[in-house]
Design a protein around this motif. Structure first.
Motif, mmCIF file in Angstrom:
data_model
loop_
_atom_site.group_PDB
_atom_site.id
_atom_site.type_symbol
_atom_site.label_atom_id
_atom_site.label_comp_id
_atom_site.label_asym_id
_atom_site.label_seq_id
_atom_site.Cartn_x
_atom_site.Cartn_y
_atom_site.Cartn_z
ATOM 1 N N LEU A 48 -4.560 4.917 -12.724
ATOM 2 C CA LEU A 48 -4.696 5.142 -11.281
ATOM 3 C C LEU A 48 -4.513 6.608 -10.945
ATOM 4 O O LEU A 48 -5.302 7.184 -10.196
ATOM 5 C CB LEU A 48 -3.691 4.285 -10.506
ATOM 6 C CG LEU A 48 -3.711 4.490 -8.987
ATOM 7 C CD1 LEU A 48 -5.074 4.118 -8.413
ATOM 8 C CD2 LEU A 48 -2.613 3.692 -8.310
ATOM 9 N N LEU B 160 -5.474 7.911 -1.116
ATOM 10 C CA LEU B 160 -6.587 8.848 -1.299
ATOM 11 C C LEU B 160 -6.622 9.883 -0.169
ATOM 12 O O LEU B 160 -6.878 11.064 -0.411
ATOM 13 C CB LEU B 160 -7.910 8.074 -1.357
ATOM 14 C CG LEU B 160 -8.057 7.101 -2.541
ATOM 15 C CD1 LEU B 160 -9.359 6.317 -2.431
ATOM 16 C CD2 LEU B 160 -7.996 7.851 -3.870
ATOM 17 N N SER C 291 0.817 -1.217 0.000
ATOM 18 C CA SER C 291 0.000 0.000 0.000
ATOM 19 C C SER C 291 0.848 1.263 0.000
ATOM 20 O O SER C 291 0.520 2.243 -0.671
ATOM 21 C CB SER C 291 -0.913 0.014 1.237
ATOM 22 O OG SER C 291 -1.742 -1.135 1.274
ATOM 23 N N VAL D 71 -7.436 8.984 -9.195
ATOM 24 C CA VAL D 71 -7.256 9.691 -7.921
ATOM 25 C C VAL D 71 -7.547 11.178 -8.105
ATOM 26 O O VAL D 71 -8.259 11.796 -7.309
ATOM 27 C CB VAL D 71 -5.836 9.476 -7.379
ATOM 28 C CG1 VAL D 71 -5.587 10.371 -6.169
ATOM 29 C CG2 VAL D 71 -5.610 8.015 -7.004
ATOM 30 N N ILE E 293 -12.411 2.562 -8.161
ATOM 31 C CA ILE E 293 -11.111 2.258 -8.766
ATOM 32 C C ILE E 293 -10.899 0.751 -8.815
ATOM 33 O O ILE E 293 -10.462 0.197 -9.832
ATOM 34 C CB ILE E 293 -9.982 2.942 -7.977
ATOM 35 C CG1 ILE E 293 -10.123 4.468 -8.062
ATOM 36 C CG2 ILE E 293 -8.615 2.513 -8.507
ATOM 37 C CD1 ILE E 293 -9.172 5.237 -7.162
ATOM 38 N N ARG E 294 -11.238 0.070 -7.743
ATOM 39 C CA ARG E 294 -11.074 -1.379 -7.691
ATOM 40 C C ARG E 294 -11.900 -2.087 -8.769
ATOM 41 O O ARG E 294 -11.461 -3.094 -9.331
ATOM 42 C CB ARG E 294 -11.476 -1.910 -6.315
ATOM 43 C CG ARG E 294 -10.435 -1.679 -5.239
ATOM 44 C CD ARG E 294 -10.872 -2.279 -3.905
ATOM 45 N NE ARG E 294 -9.784 -2.271 -2.936
ATOM 46 C CZ ARG E 294 -8.814 -3.172 -2.877
ATOM 47 N NH1 ARG E 294 -8.807 -4.179 -3.747
ATOM 48 N NH2 ARG E 294 -7.860 -3.089 -1.979
ATOM 49 N N THR F 112 -4.481 -1.581 0.282
ATOM 50 C CA THR F 112 -5.561 -0.605 0.270
ATOM 51 C C THR F 112 -5.097 0.686 -0.389
ATOM 52 O O THR F 112 -3.918 1.033 -0.328
ATOM 53 C CB THR F 112 -6.061 -0.304 1.702
ATOM 54 O OG1 THR F 112 -7.104 0.681 1.643
ATOM 55 C CG2 THR F 112 -4.941 0.212 2.584
ATOM 56 N N LEU F 113 -6.046 1.399 -0.996
ATOM 57 C CA LEU F 113 -5.789 2.727 -1.547
ATOM 58 C C LEU F 113 -6.169 3.833 -0.565
ATOM 59 O O LEU F 113 -6.028 5.011 -0.889
ATOM 60 C CB LEU F 113 -6.589 2.917 -2.839
ATOM 61 C CG LEU F 113 -6.186 2.065 -4.051
ATOM 62 C CD1 LEU F 113 -7.171 2.286 -5.194
ATOM 63 C CD2 LEU F 113 -4.770 2.397 -4.490
ATOM 64 N N ALA F 114 -6.638 3.451 0.610
ATOM 65 C CA ALA F 114 -7.157 4.441 1.562
ATOM 66 C C ALA F 114 -6.108 5.483 1.925
ATOM 67 O O ALA F 114 -6.411 6.683 2.015
ATOM 68 C CB ALA F 114 -7.651 3.727 2.824
ATOM 69 N N THR G 230 -13.701 6.920 -5.830
ATOM 70 C CA THR G 230 -13.594 6.202 -4.559
ATOM 71 C C THR G 230 -12.752 4.944 -4.755
ATOM 72 O O THR G 230 -12.516 4.500 -5.892
ATOM 73 C CB THR G 230 -14.974 5.792 -4.040
ATOM 74 O OG1 THR G 230 -15.556 4.834 -4.956
ATOM 75 C CG2 THR G 230 -15.892 6.997 -3.913
ATOM 76 N N GLU G 231 -12.331 4.359 -3.661
ATOM 77 C CA GLU G 231 -11.557 3.117 -3.772
ATOM 78 C C GLU G 231 -12.382 2.017 -4.432
ATOM 79 O O GLU G 231 -11.862 1.256 -5.254
ATOM 80 C CB GLU G 231 -11.079 2.650 -2.394
ATOM 81 C CG GLU G 231 -10.285 1.350 -2.464
ATOM 82 C CD GLU G 231 -9.447 1.065 -1.233
ATOM 83 O OE1 GLU G 231 -8.696 0.058 -1.259
ATOM 84 O OE2 GLU G 231 -9.510 1.840 -0.256
#
Length: 423
Positions: A385, A357, A285, A389, A398-399, A352-354, A394-395
């Motif tokens: 990606l 972001l 991550s 962003v 994107i997922r 995670t992308l949290a 949102t994640e």
């Protein structure tokens, strides 16, 4: 007086005799019952559950010397190794020499033979002070063994601990070693090791195009690929990803008693800035931040466990990177960086992308959040990606864009598994 005394004495005597008789009977009865019970219990068969079988200890490929020493005897051996190439506390170089194996060359990946160099630092050829063996760097201008460097080598042994993330460059070094072996008709022996992030698959699959393919991403695999180096080598060979669709003469010494659900604590840090299990777990991550103006804690005591920058709006946590071994010139050296402390974050969340972001959305310098080199595209393996962003996706959104390629990869991966899977 005699007549007065006699009745009293007789009465007392009778009372005493009667009481003694009752007391004796009372005391006998429990003892008889106790004895009877004990006898019955002793005669009953005792049933005990058999002890649960103890799991067999995991063994790395390197530890199973009886499976590969014969393949090296009488041959000139080149080793692709670093500080993780150990059998217990003994380095593979020393172990093989003690068995009489002829080692002619040591090839060293990024961070060098001892694993002390900074990320991205060019490693010079040298000589091992302990054994006198020549060390040839495979990081810098020379990423693939040259034909003249393999002239005195019959078989190459690759034994390096990976962390299961596409942009961790040890697997890129393995690719080039495979390619050199194929081109020069050399045997390659891979001593497999566990993947500490091998219990899941996640992230975008790399797109093979100019903007995304590089030394930090050479294969169309997800950011977290869920393979050991041995399994990945079989995939590279099987999918003909080497130049000219060549295949190298490959043998993998598999792990014993391993499966992809098994947690694994690395006995040796794989590189200077991955000092512990927490950093290795967070690395998928946080590695994306290397393409941004956010520090991942290089130059602190907790690399890849904290993130921050001078431009993060929230001021609740801060650190100041400084020069230190393994991070001589870290990003934002000497500047206060505000961000997030992840040292106590519970393991198990996975990729995670949290964090990406969060840091972007709360940056006071969004125009320069992503570095002008677009290194983020090579780390992510896709140009989308960065665009997603910036667009405020949102994640979950994107997922969703990753899923078709991920599904195809998962089906392909099944063909190359050497161990029971997590699914």
């Amino acid at each position: 007086m005699k007549n007065d005394f006699y009745p009293i004495t007789m009465t007392q005597l009778l009372v005493i005799l009667y009481s003694s008789l009752l007391l004796g009977l009372t005391n006998c009865s429990p003892r008889q019952e106790t004895n009877t019970t004990s006898s019955t219990t002793a005669e009953q068969p005792q049933t005990q559950e058999p002890p649960a079988p103890q799991p067999k200890p995991l063994q790395t490929g390197a530890e199973q010397t009886d499976h590969y020493l014969e393949q090296l005897e009488g041959k000139r051996v080149g080793l692709v190794v670093n500080q993780t190439s150990v059998i217990g506390k003994t380095h593979l170089v020393d172990s093989l020499l003690s068995h009489g194996i002829l080692i002619t060359t040591i090839f060293a990946p990024e961070h060098g033979f001892r694993g002390e160099a900074d990320a991205g630092a060019h490693i010079k050829d040298a000589k091992d002070t302990k054994t006198g063996l020549p060390i040839i760097s495979l990081y810098g201008n020379n990423k693939k063994p040259l034909p003249n460097q393999l002239q005195n080598v019959d078989v190459v042994v690759f034994d390096i601990q990976d962390v299961g993330v596409r942009f961790y460059t040890y697997i890129s070094t393995m690719h080039y070693v495979m390619e050199a072996c194929a081109e020069n008709n050399k045997q390659l022996l891979i001593l497999d090791r566990p993947n500490p992030n091998g219990h899941y698959i996640d992230g975008p699959v790399l797109e093979l195009k100019k903007e995304t393919a590089s030394f930090v991403g050479m294969h169309p695999i997800p950011l977290v690929h869920g393979l050991t180096v041995g399994e990945l080598a079989n995939m590279i060979n099987g999918e003909k990803w080497l130049a000219g669709q060549q295949k190298c003469q490959l043998t993998v010494i598999p792990l014993a008693n391993y499966n992809h659900k098994m947690p694994y604590q690395l006995p040796v840090r794989p590189s200077p800035n991955l000092p512990n299990a927490q950093a290795i777990w967070l690395y998928p991550s946080l590695g994306l931040f290397e393409g941004t103006n956010v520090s991942v804690g290089r130059g602190t005591a907790t690399p890849f466990q904290v993130i921050g920058s001078p431009f993060y709006k929230k001021k609740t946590f801060s650190f100041t990177p400084k020069s230190m071994p393994g991070a001589q010139d870290p990003p934002h050296k000497g500047q206060i960086c505000y961000g997030l402390d992840l040292t106590s974050t519970k393991q198990g969340q996975g990729f995670t992308l949290a964090y990406l972001l969060e840091m972007y959305q709360n940056s006071s310098n969004q125009d320069k959040f992503f570095l002008s080199t677009n290194f983020i595209n090579k780390l992510a393996g896709t140009t989308t990606l960065q665009e997603q962003v910036k667009a405020g996706k949102t994640e979950a959104e994107i997922r969703a864009s990753w899923q078709p390629a991920l599904s195809q990869y998962k089906e392909m991966r099944k063909r190359y598994l050497l161990y029971p899977d997590f699914e």
